[in-house]
Enzyme design. Structure first.
Site, PDB file in Angstrom:
ATOM      1  N   TRP A 237       1.148  -1.323   0.251  1.00  0.00           N
ATOM      2  CA  TRP A 237      -0.162  -0.025  -0.247  1.00  0.00           C
ATOM      3  C   TRP A 237       1.182   1.139  -0.191  1.00  0.00           C
ATOM      4  O   TRP A 237       1.933   0.890   0.911  1.00  0.00           O
ATOM      5  CB  TRP A 237      -1.132  -0.188   1.245  1.00  0.00           C
ATOM      6  CG  TRP A 237      -1.964   1.040   0.822  1.00  0.00           C
ATOM      7  CD1 TRP A 237      -2.325   1.513  -0.319  1.00  0.00           C
ATOM      8  CD2 TRP A 237      -2.358   1.909   2.467  1.00  0.00           C
ATOM      9  NE1 TRP A 237      -3.352   1.994   0.515  1.00  0.00           N
ATOM     10  CE2 TRP A 237      -3.731   2.887   1.806  1.00  0.00           C
ATOM     11  CE3 TRP A 237      -2.730   2.556   3.945  1.00  0.00           C
ATOM     12  CZ2 TRP A 237      -4.110   3.717   2.202  1.00  0.00           C
ATOM     13  CZ3 TRP A 237      -2.879   2.856   4.764  1.00  0.00           C
ATOM     14  CH2 TRP A 237      -3.931   3.744   3.625  1.00  0.00           C
ATOM     15  N   HIS A 238       0.455   2.080  -0.603  1.00  0.00           N
ATOM     16  CA  HIS A 238       1.363   3.208  -0.632  1.00  0.00           C
ATOM     17  C   HIS A 238       0.946   4.164  -0.180  1.00  0.00           C
ATOM     18  O   HIS A 238      -0.671   5.021  -0.577  1.00  0.00           O
ATOM     19  CB  HIS A 238       1.569   3.887  -2.182  1.00  0.00           C
ATOM     20  CG  HIS A 238       2.395   2.705  -2.917  1.00  0.00           C
ATOM     21  ND1 HIS A 238       1.456   1.139  -3.841  1.00  0.00           N
ATOM     22  CD2 HIS A 238       3.373   2.319  -3.013  1.00  0.00           C
ATOM     23  CE1 HIS A 238       2.573   0.526  -3.533  1.00  0.00           C
ATOM     24  NE2 HIS A 238       3.780   0.877  -3.582  1.00  0.00           N
ATOM     25  N   SER A 239       1.227   5.758   0.777  1.00  0.00           N
ATOM     26  CA  SER A 239       0.511   6.590   1.792  1.00  0.00           C
ATOM     27  C   SER A 239       1.132   7.235   1.240  1.00  0.00           C
ATOM     28  O   SER A 239       2.843   7.763   1.232  1.00  0.00           O
ATOM     29  CB  SER A 239       0.083   6.052   2.399  1.00  0.00           C
ATOM     30  OG  SER A 239      -0.526   7.919   3.356  1.00  0.00           O
TER      31      SER A 239
END
Ligand code: RIB
Ligand code: CA
Length: 310
Positions: A237-239
């Protein structure tokens, strides 16, 4: 004068904005002065409501200033497909009872830069519309900003909203052009760096399970986005805004950065909104962008876990 660093965040919450804000809320080295709100991920009405709600969840009472509801020149599509129609996963949360401050975001940026001249850390997590307006009102603003950190761009043309462009810049390229021309120096955390600094969905879910009330709320508002991300991008996941906030709050975690001239494409049929980096310095323009290439992943994840009480 407080020994803490005065901090102002401009944001379009937005699920990844929310994680970045939780990181900032809990940081002991910075004094959060206010939030200025942009339209971007979703419309301004939702981004303002989301900012007020997140402050309530975290027990933070700072002024929230609504900004521009639209980009400077051309309309742009939002990112509700990523964040939910309301920008916070469409959970139907009970809205905050608090109202936004009546002062416009652009005026708040001008005022706070003067009040904290030379010391202010300004972090931009959304489209740059409010900062561009502030620059038109106060052309000397850059001289009063201690550090400007921008989440935006895709420095080798690997975008997330079009082939070469990243969402924040592409939503309001004219605003980005105004900002990047005005500031002799800024720090940039681009989309490609974000992709290099993802975390496993299963790790994030474990942090949420171990976390406190912040984690519970964040788990709810991020569920839609995490499901979307798993389907589109796999097991990490990329925040984006969280990485930018990590580099802003703990710059010592930056392990490599490149200084280069950076400009924004405004006209390209295929490339409007692209951040064009002069890697070979052919243009003779000054190195205005300090581009974060590598950040200490363990330090990043520790900041995220702390923000969730995990
Ligand atoms: O491209 C990612 C950026 O666009 C993040 O700031 C996200 O919140 C959206 O605004
Ligand atoms: Ca954002």
């Amino acid at each position: 004068m407080s020994a803490r660093i005065p901090l102002l965040i401009d944001t379009d919450p937005g699920v990844d904005d929310a994680l970045a804000l939780l990181m900032a809320f809990g940081d002991p080295r910075h004094e959060l002065l206010a939030l200025t709100i942009a339209a971007g991920n979703v419309g301004l009405g939702h981004t303002v409501a989301n900012a007020l709600k997140l402050c309530d969840v975290a027990g933070v009472d700072v002024p929230v200033h609504a900004g521009c509801p639209v980009p400077l020149v051309h309309p742009a599509a939002d990112a509700a497909y990523v964040h939910g129609q309301d920008g916070f996963g469409d959970t139907g949360y009970v809205p905050s009872a608090r109202q936004a401050d009546p002062e416009h975001a652009a005026l708040a940026i001008v005022r706070l830069a003067k009040a904290h001249a030379g010391r202010l850390l300004l972090v931009m997590l959304g489209p740059l519309t409010n900062l561009a307006l502030a620059l038109r009102l106060d052309p000397d603003l850059p001289s009063r900003i201690g550090r400007l950190v921008v989440m935006g761009g895709a420095v080798t043309g690997q975008g997330n909203t079009s082939v070469p462009a990243e969402f924040n810049i592409a939503f309001d390229p004219e605003a980005a052009e105004v900002v990047f021309r005005a500031f002799p120096q800024f720090e940039l955390v681009d989309w490609e760096a974000v992709v290099r600094h993802g975390f496993l969905h299963r790790d994030f879910e474990a942090w949420l399970a171990r976390g406190d009330a912040r984690a519970e709320f964040y788990g709810a508002i991020s569920a839609h986005t995490r499901r979307w991300s798993e389907g589109k991008r796999g097991d990490h996941w990329h925040s984006a805004d969280a990485l930018a906030m990590a580099a802003a709050l703990q710059p010592e975690g930056v392990r490599r950065a490149e200084h280069r001239p950076l400009a924004v494409e405004l006209e390209g049929r295929l490339s409007r909104g692209a951040t064009v980096v002069d890697w070979l310095r052919r243009s003779g323009r000054p190195d205005n962008a300090r581009i974060v290439m590598d950040y200490d992943q363990a330090r990043f994840e520790a900041q995220v876990r702390a923000a969730l009480g995990a």
